[in-house]
Design an enzyme around this catalytic site. Sequence first.
Site, PDB file in Angstrom:
ATOM      1  N   THR A   1       0.806  -1.024   0.167  1.00  0.00           N
ATOM      2  CA  THR A   1       0.031   0.108   0.062  1.00  0.00           C
ATOM      3  C   THR A   1       1.073   1.209  -0.083  1.00  0.00           C
ATOM      4  O   THR A   1       1.514   1.709   1.054  1.00  0.00           O
ATOM      5  CB  THR A   1      -0.749  -0.028   1.122  1.00  0.00           C
ATOM      6  OG1 THR A   1      -1.630  -1.426   1.277  1.00  0.00           O
ATOM      7  CG2 THR A   1      -2.108   1.138   1.170  1.00  0.00           C
ATOM      8  N   PRO A   2       1.243   1.735  -1.176  1.00  0.00           N
ATOM      9  CA  PRO A   2       2.207   2.663  -1.548  1.00  0.00           C
ATOM     10  C   PRO A   2       2.324   4.058  -0.635  1.00  0.00           C
ATOM     11  O   PRO A   2       2.203   5.063  -1.340  1.00  0.00           O
ATOM     12  CB  PRO A   2       2.588   2.822  -2.898  1.00  0.00           C
ATOM     13  CG  PRO A   2       0.954   2.720  -3.315  1.00  0.00           C
ATOM     14  CD  PRO A   2       0.332   1.638  -2.285  1.00  0.00           C
ATOM     15  N   CYS A   3       2.354   4.114   0.341  1.00  0.00           N
ATOM     16  CA  CYS A   3       2.243   5.529   1.322  1.00  0.00           C
ATOM     17  C   CYS A   3       3.715   6.003   0.867  1.00  0.00           C
ATOM     18  O   CYS A   3       3.656   7.616   1.041  1.00  0.00           O
ATOM     19  CB  CYS A   3       2.337   5.078   2.773  1.00  0.00           C
ATOM     20  SG  CYS A   3       3.250   3.920   3.432  1.00  0.00           S
ATOM     21  N   HIS A   4       4.604   5.293   0.493  1.00  0.00           N
ATOM     22  CA  HIS A   4       5.831   6.082   0.100  1.00  0.00           C
ATOM     23  C   HIS A   4       5.804   7.068  -1.028  1.00  0.00           C
ATOM     24  O   HIS A   4       6.471   7.927  -1.364  1.00  0.00           O
ATOM     25  CB  HIS A   4       7.089   5.056  -0.098  1.00  0.00           C
ATOM     26  CG  HIS A   4       6.753   3.981  -1.482  1.00  0.00           C
ATOM     27  ND1 HIS A   4       5.878   2.945  -1.228  1.00  0.00           N
ATOM     28  CD2 HIS A   4       7.021   4.018  -2.502  1.00  0.00           C
ATOM     29  CE1 HIS A   4       5.753   2.401  -2.341  1.00  0.00           C
ATOM     30  NE2 HIS A   4       6.644   2.778  -3.127  1.00  0.00           N
TER      31      HIS A   4
END
Length: 179
Positions: free
Chosen positions: A128-131
Amino acid sequence: MTFTYRFIDSPVGQLKLVAQDSCLAAILWENDRPNRVPLGVMSEDEGSDILNRAEEQLHEYFAGRRSRFDLELNFRGTEFQKKVWHALLTIPFGETRSYLDIAVQIGNPAAVRAVGAANGRNPISIITPCHRVIGSSGALTGFAGGLMAKELLLTLEGCLPQKAPKARGGDASKQRSLF
């Protein structure tokens, strides 16, 4: 609720993969803040299919052979947090969004700070690409895995903003690579 876990090595440090039944429930950082992601009782993995698949897909991602994950996810959080985390899943590989972009996407443009807080509590990092969420100025902002890890992930995906200042503490490209 019982969770199973496994540690894996990665270019961004040791990651703790956590499953609940047949779903991935968390990916925690080596130096994660205690209780950033509240989970129940955990036992060591004894061959979980979902953890096997998560480990394999993460290896492929770090090797540059995967840009999309195909895993069942189990988000544990408030309804607002879940809304933010589902919005994160829509950010394409190789692209970034600002916190304001996510707030607008979920229909609450005034909730930029709340989006930032939810982003910081994302239980399933990387997948879950919070980056991929950065400041409106293009600056790399807080990240549970640390700014060097964020820089490495964005560089791997080819979307490190040009105006992003380099993370302190060394060159992310010199992080250990185990894959």
